[in-house]
Design a protein around this motif. Structure first.
Motif, PDB file in Angstrom:
ATOM      1  N   PHE A 102      47.751  26.244  43.669  1.00 36.10           N
ATOM      2  CA  PHE A 102      49.234  26.425  43.125  1.00 36.10           C
ATOM      3  C   PHE A 102      50.157  26.083  44.294  1.00 36.10           C
ATOM      4  N   ALA A 103      50.470  24.770  44.084  1.00 36.66           N
ATOM      5  CA  ALA A 103      51.303  24.053  45.285  1.00 36.66           C
ATOM      6  C   ALA A 103      52.625  24.150  45.104  1.00 36.66           C
ATOM      7  N   VAL A 104      53.716  24.542  46.273  1.00 34.01           N
ATOM      8  CA  VAL A 104      55.022  24.526  46.033  1.00 34.01           C
ATOM      9  C   VAL A 104      55.638  23.505  47.066  1.00 34.01           C
ATOM     10  N   TYR A 105      56.779  22.661  46.861  1.00 33.63           N
ATOM     11  CA  TYR A 105      57.293  21.818  47.582  1.00 33.63           C
ATOM     12  C   TYR A 105      58.597  22.397  47.697  1.00 33.63           C
ATOM     13  N   PRO A 106      59.313  23.055  48.925  1.00 32.44           N
ATOM     14  CA  PRO A 106      60.576  23.151  49.035  1.00 32.44           C
ATOM     15  C   PRO A 106      61.521  22.128  48.963  1.00 32.44           C
ATOM     16  N   LEU A 107      62.397  22.053  47.926  1.00 29.94           N
ATOM     17  CA  LEU A 107      63.446  21.052  47.717  1.00 29.94           C
ATOM     18  C   LEU A 107      64.924  21.656  47.351  1.00 29.94           C
ATOM     19  N   LYS A 108      65.787  20.691  47.246  1.00 36.43           N
ATOM     20  CA  LYS A 108      67.032  21.390  46.854  1.00 36.43           C
ATOM     21  C   LYS A 108      67.562  20.390  45.587  1.00 36.43           C
ATOM     22  N   MET A 109      68.422  21.298  44.902  1.00 39.03           N
ATOM     23  CA  MET A 109      68.541  20.842  43.394  1.00 39.03           C
ATOM     24  C   MET A 109      70.107  21.024  43.268  1.00 39.03           C
ATOM     25  N   ASN A 110      70.865  20.227  42.502  1.00 38.15           N
ATOM     26  CA  ASN A 110      72.269  20.110  42.140  1.00 38.15           C
ATOM     27  C   ASN A 110      72.382  20.911  40.839  1.00 38.15           C
ATOM     28  N   VAL A 111      72.914  22.370  40.914  1.00 31.79           N
ATOM     29  CA  VAL A 111      73.168  23.019  39.401  1.00 31.79           C
ATOM     30  C   VAL A 111      74.490  23.102  39.407  1.00 31.79           C
ATOM     31  N   HIS A 112      75.139  22.355  38.469  1.00 34.23           N
ATOM     32  CA  HIS A 112      76.609  22.194  37.995  1.00 34.23           C
ATOM     33  C   HIS A 112      77.376  22.293  39.315  1.00 34.23           C
ATOM     34  N   GLY A 113      76.908  21.468  40.357  1.00 30.34           N
ATOM     35  CA  GLY A 113      77.693  21.182  41.335  1.00 30.34           C
ATOM     36  C   GLY A 113      77.445  21.762  42.594  1.00 30.34           C
ATOM     37  N   THR A 114      76.510  22.971  42.541  1.00 29.14           N
ATOM     38  CA  THR A 114      76.286  24.081  43.785  1.00 29.14           C
ATOM     39  C   THR A 114      74.725  23.539  43.925  1.00 29.14           C
ATOM     40  N   ILE A 115      74.558  23.219  45.300  1.00 30.25           N
ATOM     41  CA  ILE A 115      73.297  22.906  45.835  1.00 30.25           C
ATOM     42  C   ILE A 115      72.490  24.172  45.937  1.00 30.25           C
ATOM     43  N   TYR A 116      71.303  24.207  45.406  1.00 36.45           N
ATOM     44  CA  TYR A 116      70.455  25.380  45.262  1.00 36.45           C
ATOM     45  C   TYR A 116      68.992  25.053  45.992  1.00 36.45           C
ATOM     46  N   ASN A 117      68.469  25.914  46.996  1.00 36.29           N
ATOM     47  CA  ASN A 117      67.102  25.896  47.203  1.00 36.29           C
ATOM     48  C   ASN A 117      66.046  26.292  46.219  1.00 36.29           C
ATOM     49  N   ILE A 118      65.019  25.324  45.944  1.00 37.76           N
ATOM     50  CA  ILE A 118      64.400  25.606  44.834  1.00 37.76           C
ATOM     51  C   ILE A 118      62.535  25.482  45.351  1.00 37.76           C
ATOM     52  N   GLY A 119      61.901  25.845  44.457  1.00 40.69           N
ATOM     53  CA  GLY A 119      60.400  25.555  44.638  1.00 40.69           C
ATOM     54  C   GLY A 119      59.958  24.603  43.507  1.00 40.69           C
ATOM     55  N   PHE A 120      59.483  23.596  43.875  1.00 42.68           N
ATOM     56  CA  PHE A 120      58.756  22.467  42.998  1.00 42.68           C
ATOM     57  C   PHE A 120      57.368  22.481  42.808  1.00 42.68           C
ATOM     58  N   VAL A 121      57.005  23.310  41.772  1.00 43.62           N
ATOM     59  CA  VAL A 121      55.614  23.584  41.627  1.00 43.62           C
ATOM     60  C   VAL A 121      54.811  22.352  41.330  1.00 43.62           C
ATOM     61  N   THR A 122      53.489  22.073  41.697  1.00 43.03           N
ATOM     62  CA  THR A 122      52.789  20.942  41.653  1.00 43.03           C
ATOM     63  C   THR A 122      51.277  21.466  41.746  1.00 43.03           C
ATOM     64  N   SER A 123      50.455  20.416  41.446  1.00 43.96           N
ATOM     65  CA  SER A 123      48.833  20.570  41.740  1.00 43.96           C
ATOM     66  C   SER A 123      48.417  21.954  41.200  1.00 43.96           C
ATOM     67  N   VAL A 124      48.669  22.157  40.021  1.00 38.64           N
ATOM     68  CA  VAL A 124      48.242  23.773  39.493  1.00 38.64           C
ATOM     69  C   VAL A 124      46.885  23.173  38.870  1.00 38.64           C
ATOM     70  N   ALA A 125      45.819  23.967  39.120  1.00 33.65           N
ATOM     71  CA  ALA A 125      44.580  23.562  38.654  1.00 33.65           C
ATOM     72  C   ALA A 125      43.671  24.657  38.916  1.00 33.65           C
ATOM     73  N   THR A 126      42.512  24.985  37.953  1.00 27.90           N
ATOM     74  CA  THR A 126      41.521  25.900  38.282  1.00 27.90           C
ATOM     75  C   THR A 126      40.239  25.048  37.979  1.00 27.90           C
ATOM     76  N   TYR A 127      38.972  25.295  38.804  1.00 25.98           N
ATOM     77  CA  TYR A 127      37.736  24.672  38.203  1.00 25.98           C
ATOM     78  C   TYR A 127      37.463  25.467  36.859  1.00 25.98           C
ATOM     79  N   PRO A 128      36.819  24.821  36.118  1.00 25.21           N
ATOM     80  CA  PRO A 128      36.220  25.156  34.772  1.00 25.21           C
ATOM     81  C   PRO A 128      35.646  26.300  34.706  1.00 25.21           C
ATOM     82  N   GLU A 129      34.771  26.651  35.897  1.00 20.86           N
ATOM     83  CA  GLU A 129      33.723  27.495  35.785  1.00 20.86           C
ATOM     84  C   GLU A 129      34.631  29.106  36.161  1.00 20.86           C
ATOM     85  N   TYR A 130      35.897  28.762  36.805  1.00 19.05           N
ATOM     86  CA  TYR A 130      36.442  30.027  37.153  1.00 19.05           C
ATOM     87  C   TYR A 130      37.844  30.389  36.143  1.00 19.05           C
TER      88      TYR A 130
END
Length: 335
Positions: A4-32
């Motif tokens: 479960f990977a998280v990239y730290p990024l910034k996002m404009n929310v109605h004109g205010t810049i927020y620090n956010i986490g962008f989640v990616t590469s979510v995976a589990t091997y089938p046997e688990y």
């Protein structure tokens, strides 16, 4: 076994810049699978994001029901279109000009940052985000920048020409002039192409803008979001200064993150919202996913109330809509 990977990024929310986490590469091997590993990783990652001051997380879901069950909700759309060469806008006039630039052009990055600073939902791309932006593109992808009469870059388009089709990855413009100039540039290719295939993230069909609006368009949910810390998110959240003053109890249900699973007494006034001990005028109840899509503007309180996603008095729902902004996020990055 699971990741479960998280990239730290910034996002404009109605004109205010927020620090956010962008989640990616979510995976589990089938046997688990079925061992609860993903739920544990998600909880741990959200806890880590909270410690870093990231009060919002977003991702692109491989399963909407799976993430909804864990408090995530749809917050943006991706629209695709197909236009025949005979349907392209004609005789568009603009005073500027278009030039192709390199993908690593500093001017391109500056232009996107200007666009992101004025566009709700847009991510401010750092070096990591730009690297991901180009990761899956072929070498002959082109970038065209529109310059106004004063030589200022006010729009760009990322595209690929292949087998008589122009594929538009992204079209960004700061004003109507730049939009017209880019479409004029597309039309200049009419002898080379049969169709234009593209994507837009403004959540608004483009058929109305075409001289011949009988084009093919499709829309699908794109990004999902989740507020990680309600109180921290609200501390910076802007509201409509023309919406009056509202003191309201918001009862939030969050089965994954206990610090959100409670009632917040919130005061909306003068463009800001704060926690308060003032007597509340109303009480509304909703899940954390519903609260997220509401505050990010994807759905209004009235619509969520109609869908039975909000519990309370209808008058309270109307007043909440009065103090909130209603604009769907523009999210184009895929990480």
């Amino acid at each position: 076994a699971s990741q479960f990977a998280v990239y730290p990024l910034k996002m404009n929310v109605h004109g205010t810049i927020y620090n956010i986490g962008f989640v990616t590469s979510v995976a589990t091997y089938p046997e688990y699978t079925g061992l609860g590993l993903m739920s544990k990783l998600m909880r741990r990652s959200l806890e880590e994001m909270r410690k870093k001051g990231e009060s919002l997380a977003i991702l692109y879901p491989f399963s909407i029901p799976l993430y909804r069950h864990r408090g995530w909700e749809i917050i943006s759309d991706k629209m695709t279109f197909r236009i025949k060469d005979s349907q392209l806008p004609k005789h568009l006039e603009s005073e500027g000009y278009v030039r192709r630039v390199e993908t690593e052009s500093p001017e391109l990055k500056r232009l996107h940052n200007t666009f992101a600073a004025q566009t709700h939902g847009c991510l401010l791309r750092n070096d990591l985000a730009w690297k991901e932006y180009w990761r899956w593109d072929v070498e002959d992808t082109s970038v065209a920048v529109y310059y106004n009469a004063q030589g200022q870059a006010t729009g760009y388009m990322v595209y690929l020409l292949r087998e008589n089709v122009m594929h538009i990855k992204e079209m960004v413009y700061l004003n109507r002039e730049a939009q017209k100039g880019l479409w004029e540039y597309i039309h200049a290719h009419d002898s080379m192409i049969d169709e234009v295939h593209g994507s837009t993230y403004f959540s608004e069909p483009i058929a109305f803008e075409m001289d011949d609006g009988d084009i093919k368009e499709s829309i699908r949910p794109y990004a999902m979001g989740r507020i990680i810390d309600v109180e921290d998110f609200l501390a910076d959240y802007p509201c409509d200064p023309d919406g009056g003053t509202l003191c309201i109890e918001l009862e939030i249900e969050d089965s994954l993150l206990p610090w959100n699973d409670r009632t917040f007494n919130v005061r909306f006034a003068d463009g800001h919202c704060t926690m308060t001990r003032e007597p509340a005028e109303y009480h509304l109840k909703m899940g954390i996913g519903t609260f997220t899509t509401l505050l990010l503007g994807y759905k209004t309180a009235e619509r969520l109330y109609e869908l039975e996603r909000i519990e309370g008095r209808e008058e309270a729902v109307e007043r909440l809509d009065d103090v909130l902004f209603h604009k769907i996020p523009y999210i184009s990055d895929y990480i």
